[in-house]
Each structure stands twice: as C-alpha cells, then as structure tokens.
Scaffold this active site. Structure first.
Site, mmCIF file in Angstrom:
data_model
loop_
_atom_site.group_PDB
_atom_site.id
_atom_site.type_symbol
_atom_site.label_atom_id
_atom_site.label_comp_id
_atom_site.label_asym_id
_atom_site.label_seq_id
_atom_site.Cartn_x
_atom_site.Cartn_y
_atom_site.Cartn_z
ATOM 1 N N CYS A 31 12.724 4.886 0.803
ATOM 2 C CA CYS A 31 12.847 6.326 0.558
ATOM 3 C C CYS A 31 13.562 6.941 1.749
ATOM 4 O O CYS A 31 13.155 7.953 2.292
ATOM 5 C CB CYS A 31 11.496 6.981 0.276
ATOM 6 S SG CYS A 31 10.248 6.735 1.535
ATOM 7 N N GLU A 68 -0.309 -6.423 2.158
ATOM 8 C CA GLU A 68 -0.257 -5.232 3.009
ATOM 9 C C GLU A 68 -0.752 -5.582 4.410
ATOM 10 O O GLU A 68 -1.816 -6.160 4.579
ATOM 11 C CB GLU A 68 -1.107 -4.111 2.394
ATOM 12 C CG GLU A 68 -1.360 -2.916 3.301
ATOM 13 C CD GLU A 68 -0.107 -2.232 3.832
ATOM 14 O OE1 GLU A 68 0.846 -2.017 3.059
ATOM 15 O OE2 GLU A 68 -0.066 -1.926 5.045
ATOM 16 N N ALA A 113 0.829 -1.211 0.000
ATOM 17 C CA ALA A 113 0.000 0.000 0.000
ATOM 18 C C ALA A 113 0.864 1.263 0.000
ATOM 19 O O ALA A 113 1.936 1.253 0.605
ATOM 20 C CB ALA A 113 -0.911 0.000 1.234
ATOM 21 N N PRO A 114 0.419 2.345 -0.634
ATOM 22 C CA PRO A 114 -0.846 2.511 -1.354
ATOM 23 C C PRO A 114 -0.890 1.898 -2.754
ATOM 24 O O PRO A 114 -1.915 2.016 -3.412
ATOM 25 C CB PRO A 114 -0.992 4.036 -1.425
ATOM 26 C CG PRO A 114 0.412 4.549 -1.411
ATOM 27 C CD PRO A 114 1.195 3.595 -0.555
ATOM 28 N N GLY A 115 0.182 1.275 -3.204
ATOM 29 C CA GLY A 115 0.080 0.486 -4.419
ATOM 30 C C GLY A 115 0.620 1.107 -5.700
ATOM 31 O O GLY A 115 0.409 0.564 -6.781
ATOM 32 N N ASP A 132 9.384 -3.101 -0.611
ATOM 33 C CA ASP A 132 9.478 -1.658 -0.367
ATOM 34 C C ASP A 132 8.949 -1.417 1.050
ATOM 35 O O ASP A 132 7.845 -0.917 1.225
ATOM 36 C CB ASP A 132 8.631 -0.926 -1.433
ATOM 37 C CG ASP A 132 8.748 0.583 -1.376
ATOM 38 O OD1 ASP A 132 9.841 1.093 -1.103
ATOM 39 O OD2 ASP A 132 7.728 1.260 -1.615
HETATM 40 N N1 SAM Z 1 5.297 0.272 -2.335
HETATM 41 C C1 SAM Z 1 4.271 1.217 -1.893
HETATM 42 C C2 SAM Z 1 3.984 2.165 -3.023
HETATM 43 O O1 SAM Z 1 4.850 2.398 -3.872
HETATM 44 O O2 SAM Z 1 2.866 2.698 -3.084
HETATM 45 C C3 SAM Z 1 4.706 1.907 -0.614
HETATM 46 C C4 SAM Z 1 4.993 0.958 0.504
HETATM 47 S S1 SAM Z 1 5.223 1.721 2.080
HETATM 48 C C5 SAM Z 1 6.855 2.301 1.981
HETATM 49 C C6 SAM Z 1 5.368 0.334 3.160
HETATM 50 C C7 SAM Z 1 4.066 -0.403 3.436
HETATM 51 O O3 SAM Z 1 4.385 -1.643 4.067
HETATM 52 C C8 SAM Z 1 3.124 0.297 4.378
HETATM 53 O O4 SAM Z 1 1.860 0.404 3.788
HETATM 54 C C9 SAM Z 1 3.074 -0.616 5.607
HETATM 55 O O5 SAM Z 1 1.814 -0.620 6.242
HETATM 56 C C10 SAM Z 1 3.383 -1.949 5.007
HETATM 57 N N2 SAM Z 1 3.953 -2.951 5.919
HETATM 58 C C11 SAM Z 1 4.719 -2.748 7.002
HETATM 59 N N3 SAM Z 1 5.054 -3.915 7.576
HETATM 60 C C12 SAM Z 1 4.511 -4.893 6.821
HETATM 61 C C13 SAM Z 1 4.496 -6.326 6.909
HETATM 62 N N4 SAM Z 1 5.123 -6.980 7.900
HETATM 63 N N5 SAM Z 1 3.828 -7.018 5.962
HETATM 64 C C14 SAM Z 1 3.178 -6.370 4.963
HETATM 65 N N6 SAM Z 1 3.144 -5.025 4.846
HETATM 66 C C15 SAM Z 1 3.802 -4.288 5.759
#
Ligand code: SAM
Length: 295
Positions: free
Chosen positions: A221, A115, A93-95, A162
């Site tokens: 990031c 997510e 997320a947000p995808g 990510d």
């Molecule tokens: N790749 C996404 C984009 O480009 O839109 C952004 C990802 S954001 C940096 C990291 C995401 O990982 C967050 O939404 C967070 O809630 C989720 N997250 C954190 N720990 C996680 C886990 N153990 N398993 C799955 N998702 C996780």
C-alpha cells in the site's frame, strides 16, 4: 476534472465474506438501509455511498462482511488460488487477505498464515475466527526463516506476499485517520524506504524458492517506486531463471505500473486521488508441468 476530488467523495467498499453469507443476501440486507451496488470488477465486493460508516453494523460484527477497500480486495483475487491448493500468506496479520483467500478457496485446501510479530498473531487469529475459516494455520514465524525445501512446504502452490511497507498509499489520503506528523515525516525518510525496499526484495526472492509454487502475488500500500516497480525489476532475472513470468492479473484495469522497465504494463497500481488508496500489485506465474500433481 476542474477540482480536486476529496477523499470523502469516494465510495466505501465492503467485501462479503462468502464463507458466511452470499453476495446477494448481503446486498438485500444492506439495501434496507443503504444504497448499495455490486462492484464492476470484483464479484464479492459491494460499493456504498461516500461516508457510509458500517463499523458497528451487525454484519461487520459477525464477520459476514469485512470493511476492506477495493485495492486491498484485489490482491487475493489476483493470486486466484484454486480450491484445494496449498497457499502461504507470508506476512499475514491482521489477516484480511488471508481470510479472503480462504473464501476464494471455498474451504478446500490449506492456508498457512505466517506473521513475524507475536502481538499481531493474536489479531490474525481473531480475524481467522471471525471469518469462520477452518483451514488456516497461523504461524508466528519470520517468513525469511521458513525453509522452502522443508517437506511441510513442498506442496505450496501459491504465495501471497504483502510485506511491511511505508503505507504511503493510504496514510496521506485518509481524512478520517489523520496521521501524526512524525509518521508523515517517516514517509519521506529515504533511509527507511531503503530498508523497507531491501526487506521486500529479500522476501520476494525467498518466495521464488518454494519448489511447487506456481503463482506469487506481491503487493504494497505504497506509492513509492522503490517499494514497487524497483523491487519487481530487481528480482525479475531471478524470477525468470526459476521459470516465472510477470502475469497480468486485471487486464481491464487502466492504472498500470510506472513505465520503468519492459513488462511493467503487467503491474497494477491504484491511484490515491482516483481510487482512495495507492496500492501496487504484481503477479508472477509459472506453469511447471513436472511439479503440479493433484493430491
Ligand atoms: N496482508 C495483511 C492484511 O491484508 O491484513 C497485511 C500485512 S501488513 C502490510 C505486513 C505484516 O507483515 C505485518 O503484520 C508485519 O508484522 C509482518 N511482517 C513483517 N516482516 C515479516 C517477516 N519477516 N515475516 C513474517 N511477517 C512479517
């Protein structure tokens, strides 16, 4: 340069969602109002003048273009999944990167978007819907709880990881999204960075366990070594024992990983001052003849 270049002088980028619109049509349509160019590195990225605000543009509203920075738009192409592959987006997320993967795969194959946080799964699903992709399955799950040996993941060939990070590469430089001082203070909080780094390492180690995986991209990031080069260096022995090597996703890109271990020149960094955002990208690749059946 004799003066510091402020953020407002950096170009704006939009990624064309090629599931809905081809790049040349987007270019033509945007040219009616803006001066637009193709990016020199990414074929689906367009460059607009600094300060261009497209938030309310019809092409944004209907999902034909996504407001996505260059660094963020480099992550899915670094993974470069082939059409037909099975791909896992571990922290989705947000995808934005999930749907970029779908565009690169030209509707062929299957994407699993995982997510952890339920409230963010909703945003993920909204993004997927907006993109027009129909081969993405959104999963409300902890990536660390996904069993790499489960049959439903036995064909996963690529993983995009990510994970949550400090965000230090974007927070400090965004003049239009000034963060409250609390969040800035957290950036220097060593305890928080250690926790993030431990999770990032765990998640990357987990990704290495999927039996059919050929390519893994790790991105943040963040500008902090502890979330970037240190994470890669610490998993490198395990990665190598599974047949992975650090690959070089954008050889022509000048800004590379900090020279803290042998091979770090394969890592990609973006410089907040120069590129507007501080991103980090690492690509692990393995060619395992025995586990690449074409289904
Ligand atoms: N790749 C996404 C984009 O480009 O839109 C952004 C990802 S954001 C940096 C990291 C995401 O990982 C967050 O939404 C967070 O809630 C989720 N997250 C954190 N720990 C996680 C886990 N153990 N398993 C799955 N998702 C996780």
């Amino acid at each position: 340069a004799l003066h510091q270049v402020p953020d407002v002088s950096l170009p704006r980028y939009v990624r064309v969602n090629t599931l809905k619109l081809d790049v040349d049509s987007a270019l033509l349509e945007l040219r009616e109002k803006y001066s637009v160019q193709k990016d020199d590195l990414l074929s689906d990225l367009l460059v607009l003048p600094p300060g261009t605000d497209l938030h309310d543009h019809p092409l944004v509203k209907n999902g034909s273009i996504f407001l996505q920075g260059k660094a963020s738009s480099m992550v899915a192409p670094a993974l470069s999944p082939e059409p037909g592959w099975e791909v896992l987006d571990a922290c989705a997320a947000p995808g934005n990167k999930t749907v970029h993967l779908a565009a690169l795969m030209k509707r062929k194959g299957r994407i699993i978007a995982c997510e952890l946080r339920k409230e963010r799964v909703k945003r993920l699903k909204d993004t997927i819907k907006l993109s027009g992709a129909s081969n993405i399955q959104a999963l409300n799950e902890d990536f660390l709880n996904i069993d790499p040996k489960a049959s439903s993941y036995s064909k996963v060939q690529a993983i995009l990881l990510d994970p949550s990070c400090s965000g230090s590469g974007t927070a400090a430089t965004r003049l239009d999204h000034l963060l409250p001082s609390k969040a800035e203070g957290q950036d220097t909080d060593m305890e928080r960075l250690n926790k993030l780094s431990a999770f990032q390492r765990k998640a990357l180690q987990h990704a290495l366990l999927f039996p059919a995986v050929e390519r893994i991209v790790y991105s943040t990031c963040s500008i902090h070594q502890i979330e970037n080069e240190d994470v890669i260096q610490s998993v490198l022995p395990l990665a190598e024992s599974h047949g992975f090597k650090l690959a070089n996703p954008f050889p022509e890109w000048q800004c590379r990983g900090l020279p803290v271990f042998e091979g770090s020149e394969n890592l990609v960094r973006t410089d907040p001052a120069k590129h507007g955002e501080g991103f980090f990208i690492a690509l692990f690749a393995r060619k395992d003849e025995t586990t690449t059946p074409h289904s």
